[in-house]
Design an enzyme around this catalytic site. Structure first.
Site, short mmCIF file in Angstrom:
data_model
loop_
_atom_site.label_atom_id
_atom_site.label_comp_id
_atom_site.label_asym_id
_atom_site.label_seq_id
_atom_site.Cartn_x
_atom_site.Cartn_y
_atom_site.Cartn_z
N ASP A 1 -7.31 14.34 6.44
CA ASP A 1 -6.20 14.08 7.36
C ASP A 1 -6.00 12.57 7.44
O ASP A 1 -6.54 11.83 6.62
CB ASP A 1 -6.46 14.75 8.73
CG ASP A 1 -7.63 14.13 9.48
OD1 ASP A 1 -8.18 13.09 9.02
OD2 ASP A 1 -7.99 14.66 10.55
N ALA A 2 -5.24 12.11 8.42
CA ALA A 2 -4.88 10.68 8.44
C ALA A 2 -6.02 9.78 8.91
O ALA A 2 -5.94 8.56 8.79
CB ALA A 2 -3.65 10.49 9.34
N GLY A 3 -7.10 10.35 9.40
CA GLY A 3 -8.21 9.53 9.88
C GLY A 3 -9.19 9.18 8.78
O GLY A 3 -9.02 9.55 7.62
N ASP B 1 -12.49 10.02 7.38
CA ASP B 1 -13.54 11.05 7.33
C ASP B 1 -13.54 11.94 8.58
O ASP B 1 -14.60 12.33 9.07
CB ASP B 1 -14.93 10.40 7.13
CG ASP B 1 -14.98 9.56 5.87
OD1 ASP B 1 -14.39 9.98 4.86
OD2 ASP B 1 -15.59 8.48 5.88
N ARG C 1 0.82 -1.21 0.00
CA ARG C 1 0.00 0.00 0.00
C ARG C 1 0.85 1.27 0.00
O ARG C 1 0.50 2.28 -0.61
CB ARG C 1 -0.90 -0.07 1.24
CG ARG C 1 -2.09 0.84 1.22
CD ARG C 1 -2.98 0.61 0.01
NE ARG C 1 -4.11 1.49 0.13
CZ ARG C 1 -5.34 1.11 0.40
NH1 ARG C 1 -5.64 -0.17 0.50
NH2 ARG C 1 -6.30 1.98 0.54
N ASN D 1 -12.16 16.04 0.57
CA ASN D 1 -12.93 14.84 0.26
C ASN D 1 -14.39 15.13 0.57
O ASN D 1 -14.69 15.90 1.50
CB ASN D 1 -12.44 13.68 1.14
CG ASN D 1 -13.06 12.33 0.76
OD1 ASN D 1 -13.70 12.20 -0.29
ND2 ASN D 1 -12.87 11.34 1.61
N THR D 2 -15.28 14.53 -0.19
CA THR D 2 -16.68 14.67 0.12
C THR D 2 -17.23 13.33 0.62
O THR D 2 -16.93 12.28 0.06
CB THR D 2 -17.48 15.21 -1.09
OG1 THR D 2 -18.86 15.26 -0.75
CG2 THR D 2 -17.29 14.39 -2.34
N HIS D 3 -18.01 13.42 1.71
CA HIS D 3 -18.47 12.22 2.40
C HIS D 3 -19.99 12.30 2.56
O HIS D 3 -20.51 13.35 2.98
CB HIS D 3 -17.78 12.14 3.78
CG HIS D 3 -18.24 10.99 4.60
ND1 HIS D 3 -18.07 9.69 4.21
CD2 HIS D 3 -18.90 10.94 5.79
CE1 HIS D 3 -18.60 8.88 5.12
NE2 HIS D 3 -19.11 9.62 6.08
C1 GRF Z 1 -20.61 10.26 -3.12
O1 GRF Z 1 -21.80 10.22 -2.34
C2 GRF Z 1 -19.40 10.38 -2.25
O2 GRF Z 1 -19.57 11.17 -1.12
C3 GRF Z 1 -19.19 8.95 -1.83
O3 GRF Z 1 -19.44 8.21 -3.01
C4 GRF Z 1 -20.36 8.94 -3.82
C5 GRF Z 1 -19.73 9.12 -5.17
O4 GRF Z 1 -20.68 9.37 -6.16
N1 GRF Z 1 -17.89 8.73 -1.27
P1 GRF Z 1 -20.24 9.72 -7.64
O5 GRF Z 1 -19.23 8.69 -8.10
O6 GRF Z 1 -19.68 11.11 -7.64
O7 GRF Z 1 -21.51 9.63 -8.45
#
Ligand code: GRF
Length: 214
Positions: A150-152, A154, A74, A116-118
């Site tokens: 960060d390292a965690g 989300d 990794r 990052n989007t979560h």
């Molecule tokens: C999003 O909801 C993102 O937050 C999550 O996976 C989804 C990705 O959707 N980690 P897409 O590939 O942008 O349609």
């Protein structure tokens, strides 16, 4: 932590993806307008044959794929990912549905300028199954969070959040789709702001020089 200075021209970003790429598509569409201030220099993925890569290719954006299976471990993959991202000179790296954790070597080079989007309201429901976990827990409101990686898992400093209702007859798919339609707007708005105005990270707080109108 790191800082991204404002850019008088379009700020180059690299977007990392693993799936359908609807968030990426929203960024591609936004970046077509020069006033948005962002140029997608490249799109990277950890797997082949995904719609997200096809979206980038249809738009003439350079792509690259680095599969963990092709590296000894990794850490070697993480170093190669950092090298490849660096080759495109991004001011900001955007993880948009990228299903791998950024490792220590990546963060050493791109920490403080990777977001990052979560699909949950952090700190609730970190990890890979956030919509399912929210549904199982019976929450009535969930949403999406944009954060500085960060390292965690989300856990990074929060840039922005958007709330979404959980409806009584939701299943995981309907809930995740509702989250994603709000998530895309949040991502586009805030990647644009961060790219145009720059930002710094101070502890848990992400500071962008432009004042939030709210
Ligand atoms: C999003 O909801 C993102 O937050 C999550 O996976 C989804 C990705 O959707 N980690 P897409 O590939 O942008 O349609």
């Amino acid at each position: 932590m790191g800082a991204v200075p404002p850019d008088p021209d379009a700020t180059p970003i690299v977007v990392l993806v693993s799936g359908s790429g609807t968030n990426l598509q929203a960024l591609i569409d936004a970046a077509d307008d020069p006033a948005y201030g962002v140029r997608i220099a490249a799109v990277g993925a950890d797997r082949h044959d995904i719609e997200a890569l096809a979206r980038a290719e249809r738009h003439g954006i350079e792509t690259f794929v680095l599969r963990t299976a092709d590296f000894a471990d990794r850490s070697a993959w993480d170093a190669a990912l950092a090298d490849e991202v660096a080759r495109h000179g991004p001011a900001l790296v955007v993880l948009a549905g990228f299903m791998k954790l950024a490792g220590a070597q990546f963060l050493e080079r791109f920490g403080g300028r990777t977001v990052n989007t979560h699909p949950a309201l952090s700190p609730a429901f970190p990890g890979m199954h956030a919509p399912a976990d929210a549904l199982a827990h019976g929450v009535k409101v969930t949403g999406a969070t944009l954060f500085v990686v960060d390292a965690g898992v989300d856990t990074g400093p929060i840039v922005a959040q958007v709330a979404v209702p959980v409806l009584p007859d939701d299943d995981v798919e309907s809930l995740h789709e509702r989250i994603k339609s709000s998530e895309r707007g949040m991502l586009v708005e805030w990647v644009g702001r961060l790219a145009r105005d720059g930002f710094t990270v101070d502890g848990r707080h992400v500071i962008s020089p432009r004042k939030d109108p709210a």
